[in-house]
Motif scaffolding. Structure first.
Motif, PDB file in Angstrom:
ATOM      1  N   LEU A 162       0.822  -1.209   0.000  1.00  0.00           N
ATOM      2  CA  LEU A 162       0.000   0.000   0.000  1.00  0.00           C
ATOM      3  C   LEU A 162       0.860   1.265   0.000  1.00  0.00           C
ATOM      4  O   LEU A 162       0.465   2.302  -0.521  1.00  0.00           O
ATOM      5  N   VAL A 163       2.048   1.176   0.606  1.00  0.00           N
ATOM      6  CA  VAL A 163       2.982   2.296   0.617  1.00  0.00           C
ATOM      7  C   VAL A 163       4.328   1.793   0.111  1.00  0.00           C
ATOM      8  O   VAL A 163       4.813   0.747   0.551  1.00  0.00           O
ATOM      9  N   ILE A 180       1.559   6.047  -2.559  1.00  0.00           N
ATOM     10  CA  ILE A 180       0.555   5.721  -1.545  1.00  0.00           C
ATOM     11  C   ILE A 180      -0.720   5.296  -2.260  1.00  0.00           C
ATOM     12  O   ILE A 180      -1.227   6.011  -3.128  1.00  0.00           O
ATOM     13  N   ASP A 181      -1.207   4.124  -1.902  1.00  0.00           N
ATOM     14  CA  ASP A 181      -2.446   3.621  -2.489  1.00  0.00           C
ATOM     15  C   ASP A 181      -3.606   4.544  -2.110  1.00  0.00           C
ATOM     16  O   ASP A 181      -3.695   5.020  -0.977  1.00  0.00           O
ATOM     17  N   ASP A 182      -4.469   4.795  -3.064  1.00  0.00           N
ATOM     18  CA  ASP A 182      -5.614   5.686  -2.843  1.00  0.00           C
ATOM     19  C   ASP A 182      -6.497   5.244  -1.669  1.00  0.00           C
ATOM     20  O   ASP A 182      -7.126   6.080  -1.014  1.00  0.00           O
ATOM     21  N   LEU A 199      -5.765   4.473   1.162  1.00  0.00           N
ATOM     22  CA  LEU A 199      -5.277   4.990   2.442  1.00  0.00           C
ATOM     23  C   LEU A 199      -5.607   6.468   2.648  1.00  0.00           C
ATOM     24  O   LEU A 199      -5.374   7.010   3.722  1.00  0.00           O
ATOM     25  N   MET A 200      -6.150   7.099   1.637  1.00  0.00           N
ATOM     26  CA  MET A 200      -6.417   8.536   1.701  1.00  0.00           C
ATOM     27  C   MET A 200      -7.795   8.795   2.309  1.00  0.00           C
ATOM     28  O   MET A 200      -8.693   9.315   1.665  1.00  0.00           O
ATOM     29  N   ASP A 218      -7.758   9.545   9.259  1.00  0.00           N
ATOM     30  CA  ASP A 218      -7.111   8.253   9.497  1.00  0.00           C
ATOM     31  C   ASP A 218      -5.625   8.348   9.150  1.00  0.00           C
ATOM     32  O   ASP A 218      -5.087   7.507   8.440  1.00  0.00           O
ATOM     33  N   THR A 219      -4.981   9.394   9.650  1.00  0.00           N
ATOM     34  CA  THR A 219      -3.596   9.648   9.267  1.00  0.00           C
ATOM     35  C   THR A 219      -2.581   8.816  10.035  1.00  0.00           C
ATOM     36  O   THR A 219      -1.464   8.625   9.556  1.00  0.00           O
ATOM     37  N   LEU A 270      -1.528   5.738   8.009  1.00  0.00           N
ATOM     38  CA  LEU A 270      -0.691   6.150   6.886  1.00  0.00           C
ATOM     39  C   LEU A 270       0.710   6.522   7.361  1.00  0.00           C
ATOM     40  O   LEU A 270       1.703   6.105   6.762  1.00  0.00           O
ATOM     41  N   LEU A 281       2.667   3.423   8.172  1.00  0.00           N
ATOM     42  CA  LEU A 281       3.053   2.701   6.962  1.00  0.00           C
ATOM     43  C   LEU A 281       4.205   3.394   6.245  1.00  0.00           C
ATOM     44  O   LEU A 281       5.089   2.736   5.685  1.00  0.00           O
ATOM     45  N   ILE A 282       4.223   4.713   6.263  1.00  0.00           N
ATOM     46  CA  ILE A 282       5.329   5.450   5.638  1.00  0.00           C
ATOM     47  C   ILE A 282       6.626   5.180   6.391  1.00  0.00           C
ATOM     48  O   ILE A 282       7.663   4.904   5.782  1.00  0.00           O
TER      49      ILE A 282
END
Length: 109
Positions: free
Chosen positions: A38-39, A54-56, A58-59, A63-64, A67, A70-71
C-alpha cells in the motif's frame, strides 16, 4: 624496495576501488514497502527519498496515523535494503581487507 612499491600500488588500486564503490553507492536505489504494498518508498544513495507511492485506499480523512506508520515502515524497509546493497558494494571493493579494523583507515564493513 620493490615490496614497498608493490604495496603502494595495491593501496592505490584499493583506494580507486573504494572510490568507485562510493560512486556506485551514490547512484544505488532501493525500494521498500509496507502494508502489503500500500505504501512504497524509493531511496537513493545514503538514504535520500526519491519517490513515495501511496495507495488511494489509504487517503481517508482523519485516518492519518495508519498512513504515517506505513510510511515509517516502508522507509525502514527501503533503508535496510539500501544499506545491504551498499554494504555489499563496499565489501566487494575492500576485498580481503573487508571487516578488518586497520588503524588510521575507515572501517571497511
Amino acid at each position: 624496495m620493490k615490496d614497498l612499491n608493490a604495496l603502494m600500488q595495491q593501496a592505490q588500486a584499493m583506494q580507486q576501488k573504494l572510490q568507485d564503490a562510493q560512486a556506485k553507492m551514490a547512484e544505488t536505489t532501493a525500494e521498500g514497502t509496507s502494508g502489503g504494498g500500500l505504501v512504497t518508498i524509493t531511496l537513493k544513495g545514503a538514504g535520500e527519498i526519491t519517490a513515495v507511492k501511496i495507495d488511494d485506499s489509504l487517503m481517508v480523512p482523519g485516518d492519518t496515523e495508519i498512513l504515517a506508520d506505513l510510511i515509517v515502515a516502508a522507509h525502514a524497509d527501503a533503508k535496510r535494503r539500501l544499506d545491504a546493497i551498499n554494504g555489499e558494494l563496499m565489501r566487494e571493493a575492500a576485498g580481503p581487507l573487508a571487516g578488518m579494523n586497520i588503524p588510521g583507515m575507515p572501517k571497511l564493513f
